[in-house]
Design a protein around this motif. Structure first.
Motif, mmCIF file in Angstrom:
data_model
loop_
_atom_site.group_PDB
_atom_site.id
_atom_site.type_symbol
_atom_site.label_atom_id
_atom_site.label_comp_id
_atom_site.label_asym_id
_atom_site.label_seq_id
_atom_site.Cartn_x
_atom_site.Cartn_y
_atom_site.Cartn_z
ATOM 1 N N TRP A 179 19.366 17.403 9.034
ATOM 2 C CA TRP A 179 18.506 16.627 8.138
ATOM 3 C C TRP A 179 17.975 17.465 6.985
ATOM 4 N N ILE A 180 18.068 18.775 7.129
ATOM 5 C CA ILE A 180 17.563 19.634 6.064
ATOM 6 C C ILE A 180 18.428 19.521 4.801
ATOM 7 N N LYS A 181 19.620 18.911 4.937
ATOM 8 C CA LYS A 181 20.503 18.733 3.789
ATOM 9 C C LYS A 181 20.627 17.271 3.355
ATOM 10 N N THR A 182 19.750 16.421 3.839
ATOM 11 C CA THR A 182 19.744 15.029 3.407
ATOM 12 C C THR A 182 19.086 14.924 2.032
ATOM 13 N N PRO A 183 19.739 14.303 1.052
ATOM 14 C CA PRO A 183 19.120 14.191 -0.280
ATOM 15 C C PRO A 183 17.920 13.238 -0.256
ATOM 16 N N VAL A 184 16.845 13.650 -0.867
ATOM 17 C CA VAL A 184 15.651 12.823 -1.019
ATOM 18 C C VAL A 184 15.124 12.998 -2.444
ATOM 19 N N ARG A 185 14.228 12.096 -2.824
ATOM 20 C CA ARG A 185 13.608 12.213 -4.145
ATOM 21 C C ARG A 185 12.094 12.367 -3.960
ATOM 22 N N PRO A 186 11.644 13.601 -3.739
ATOM 23 C CA PRO A 186 10.203 13.821 -3.553
ATOM 24 C C PRO A 186 9.433 13.403 -4.804
ATOM 25 N N ILE A 187 8.217 12.919 -4.610
ATOM 26 C CA ILE A 187 7.397 12.456 -5.723
ATOM 27 C C ILE A 187 6.032 13.123 -5.669
ATOM 28 N N ALA A 188 5.518 13.520 -6.816
ATOM 29 C CA ALA A 188 4.200 14.143 -6.900
ATOM 30 C C ALA A 188 3.130 13.136 -6.505
ATOM 31 N N VAL A 189 2.102 13.588 -5.810
ATOM 32 C CA VAL A 189 1.041 12.678 -5.384
ATOM 33 C C VAL A 189 0.347 12.048 -6.587
ATOM 34 N N SER A 190 0.266 12.772 -7.684
ATOM 35 C CA SER A 190 -0.348 12.206 -8.894
ATOM 36 C C SER A 190 0.439 11.010 -9.404
ATOM 37 N N ASP A 191 1.778 11.050 -9.271
ATOM 38 C CA ASP A 191 2.600 9.918 -9.702
ATOM 39 C C ASP A 191 2.462 8.738 -8.745
ATOM 40 N N VAL A 192 2.306 9.027 -7.447
ATOM 41 C CA VAL A 192 2.076 7.951 -6.477
ATOM 42 C C VAL A 192 0.791 7.208 -6.823
ATOM 43 N N ILE A 193 -0.267 7.947 -7.126
ATOM 44 C CA ILE A 193 -1.552 7.333 -7.464
ATOM 45 C C ILE A 193 -1.431 6.518 -8.748
ATOM 46 N N ARG A 194 -0.697 7.013 -9.714
ATOM 47 C CA ARG A 194 -0.503 6.261 -10.969
ATOM 48 C C ARG A 194 0.240 4.964 -10.723
ATOM 49 N N TYR A 195 1.297 5.017 -9.915
ATOM 50 C CA TYR A 195 2.037 3.793 -9.591
ATOM 51 C C TYR A 195 1.113 2.770 -8.923
ATOM 52 N N LEU A 196 0.359 3.224 -7.934
ATOM 53 C CA LEU A 196 -0.510 2.304 -7.201
ATOM 54 C C LEU A 196 -1.563 1.682 -8.108
ATOM 55 N N ALA A 197 -2.190 2.502 -8.932
ATOM 56 C CA ALA A 197 -3.231 1.989 -9.820
ATOM 57 C C ALA A 197 -2.662 1.028 -10.860
ATOM 58 N N GLU A 198 -1.519 1.356 -11.418
ATOM 59 C CA GLU A 198 -0.918 0.504 -12.455
ATOM 60 C C GLU A 198 -0.410 -0.809 -11.877
ATOM 61 N N CYS A 199 -0.014 -0.804 -10.605
ATOM 62 C CA CYS A 199 0.429 -2.058 -9.982
ATOM 63 C C CYS A 199 -0.672 -3.106 -10.031
ATOM 64 N N MET A 200 -1.911 -2.700 -9.874
ATOM 65 C CA MET A 200 -3.004 -3.652 -9.867
ATOM 66 C C MET A 200 -3.290 -4.189 -11.272
ATOM 67 N N ARG A 201 -2.894 -3.437 -12.270
ATOM 68 C CA ARG A 201 -3.112 -3.873 -13.651
ATOM 69 C C ARG A 201 -1.975 -4.735 -14.182
ATOM 70 N N ASN A 202 -0.807 -4.634 -13.577
ATOM 71 C CA ASN A 202 0.385 -5.304 -14.096
ATOM 72 C C ASN A 202 0.813 -6.421 -13.139
ATOM 73 N N GLU A 203 0.633 -7.657 -13.552
ATOM 74 C CA GLU A 203 0.966 -8.799 -12.703
ATOM 75 C C GLU A 203 2.455 -8.905 -12.411
#
Length: 512
Positions: A179-203
């Motif tokens: 599993w150490i060679k499974t491709p993933v797309r890690p995301i910065a926690v700051s980007d996670v928070i931005r996505y979550l906050a913007e979801c509430m603003r965008n219908e």
């Protein structure tokens, strides 16, 4: 502006999201099992914040917490034993499904792991199958669900990052499963928070189901190299074996890192089967600029170095103090409670001593007998406990709910009391308290250990530890005095009745 509920507000993402929503001017109702954890956050006094206690396993409490809110963030994740946690997540999602419409919610935003290939279940199902993702349950309801999924979050204090950090720093040579060679797309926690906050603003995000990931497609092996470079370490040698070894990997992570088995296993499960697609539907609605993994790792390391860890994976979970610790209970409530009490008289103010108490544990240690503390932590890890490896969220301050080695802060009253609940493997329930009492021209520092044994093994454990208590408590009190710069007026002495100062206040845990 309409009120928004954040359920799971004490968790790693929840704690940061509440802060961001308040900064953007939202009215937020932070919902958690342990309101004491929220009251000590930096944003606790914000005008736009309500703090509400609710157990998501109790539909009536959940409905009460959601009433009057227009929308809800659902940030409930695994914190207990694997099988129990999985069933609990499904039951909690079922409770939200049954209460969302009655509460008048118009939207739900859920952050979870990557989607599994599981058929959607109808609303009438019992939702008790082990393979069902809570998102599938929530999506079967009538309230529109925005379902965001991510495999790995990079940020100081996240479980994934702590696993990466400790494996890389402690193991220059590794033998790892595939599993150490499974491709993933890690995301910065700051980007996670931005996505979550913007979801509430965008219908347009209402009803949207999407993976969210960073701009880089990498394996965990690649991440080890990136972390090594960012931390100034030599590149690690990694030998990969053609086996999955999910459970052994989680046990090994439990030994090498601060992350326990029940948290490590779902992380490894996700990394083993994470989808590598780069097509995130949410990007067409919210085309935010994403942080590279190298920048995210660098930022996380800077936050750790500067002691600016806003939230941590160990923040989640309920604070459950023993019943015998609550005010109003008879001394014999819950059975016999043993105690060991020492006090020392100092010639300085409580404030000076409090500043030293705030630094207990973690890299600094316990001011005396650190070899014994380390031995106790090692033995705890051998039997599946957390040991000392969790350390501290911050080296400079403590707040209610913080993990400190194998303790959990139950109460931190400035310049007055510090109560710690034992989370090590022990045949009973244990607390450790430090109390400060003003005296003429100085203060009295009291240290009390209380223990409710379970059966004969609990009694045997207590009496076996008694000689160590005498040695440690005397030494700790003298060392704390010395590090406070306080002169000792009277040396440490044992006394009776220490249990009376070890009670939680009447208002503890109440929502007000």
């Amino acid at each position: 502006m309409k009120r928004i509920a954040v359920v799971g507000a004490t968790g790693y993402v929840g704690g940061r999201l509440v802060s961001e929503l308040l900064r953007q001017g939202f009215h937020v109702r932070a919902v958690a099992r342990s309101v004491e954890k929220l009251r000590c956050r930096t944003y606790a006094a914000s005008n736009g914040l309500e703090i509400t206690q609710a157990d998501v396993q109790n539909p009536a409490e959940l409905l009460r917490a959601l009433m009057g809110c227009a929308s809800c963030y659902w940030l409930i994740n695994e914190t207990g034993p694997w099988e129990q946690s999985n069933r609990g997540l499904q039951a909690a999602a079922g409770n939200l499904l049954s209460t969302a419409k009655a509460a008048g919610l118009s939207r739900i935003v859920y952050l979870g792991p990557p989607k599994k290939s599981t058929p959607r279940v109808p609303q009438t199902d019992s939702h008790c199958g082990s393979a069902i993702d809570p998102g599938e349950i929530l999506a079967s309801g009538s309230v529109p669900l925005t379902w965001l999924r991510t495999a790995m979050i990079i940020g100081a204090g996240s479980a994934s990052f702590e696993i990466l950090r400790y494996l890389t720093e402690r193991l220059p040579i590794m033998v790892a499963p595939r599993w150490i060679k499974t491709p993933v797309r890690p995301i910065a926690v700051s980007d996670v928070i931005r996505y979550l906050a913007e979801c509430m603003r965008n219908e347009q995000t209402a009803g949207l189901h999407s993976d969210i990931g960073g701009p880089d497609l990498l394996t965990f092996r690649d991440l080890i190299d990136i972390y090594s470079d960012a931390a100034g370490l030599p590149r690690r040698f990694v030998l990969t074996l053609p086996v999955r070894a999910i459970v052994p990997s989680a046990y090994w992570i439990n030994v090498v890192t601060p992350v326990p088995f029940n948290i490590a296993r779902p992380v490894v499960e996700i990394l083993d089967g994470a989808p590598s697609t780069e097509d995130d539907p949410i990007r067409r609605v919210l085309p935010i600029s994403l942080t590279s993994v190298r920048d995210a790792v660098t930022t996380a390391l800077q936050d750790l170095e500067q002691h600016e860890v806003e939230s941590c994976w160990s923040d989640a979970g309920a604070l459950r103090p023993p019943e015998w610790l609550m005010c109003g209970d008879a001394p014999f409530a819950g059975g016999d409670v043993m105690d060991c009490s020492y006090r020392i008289l100092l010639d300085c103010s409580p404030r000076r001593v409090w500043q030293v108490l705030l630094t207990l544990g973690g890299d600094r240690g316990w001011y005396f007998g650190n070899a014994l503390w380390k031995m106790r932590g090692f033995l705890d890890r051998l039997v599946g406990g957390v040991g000392l490896s969790r350390g501290r969220r911050s080296a400079q301050d403590l707040r209610t709910g913080d993990a400190v080695d194998f303790w959990r802060i139950l109460l931190a009253e400035e310049n007055s009391r510090l109560i710690l609940l034992a989370e090590m493997k022990v045949p009973g329930e244990a607390v450790l308290q430090f109390s400060l009492r003003p005296r003429d021209g100085g203060c009295e520092l009291i240290q009390v250990a209380r223990f409710r044994p379970k059966g004969v093994w609990g009694l045997a454990y207590w009496y076996a530890m008694a000689p160590f208590h005498d040695y440690l408590f005397r030494g700790m009190l003298r060392s704390i005095a010395r590090n406070s710069g306080c002169a000792v007026v009277h040396d440490p002495q044992p006394f009776c009745g220490g249990g009376e100062v070890c009670r939680l206040p009447d208002e503890w845990g109440k929502t007000g």
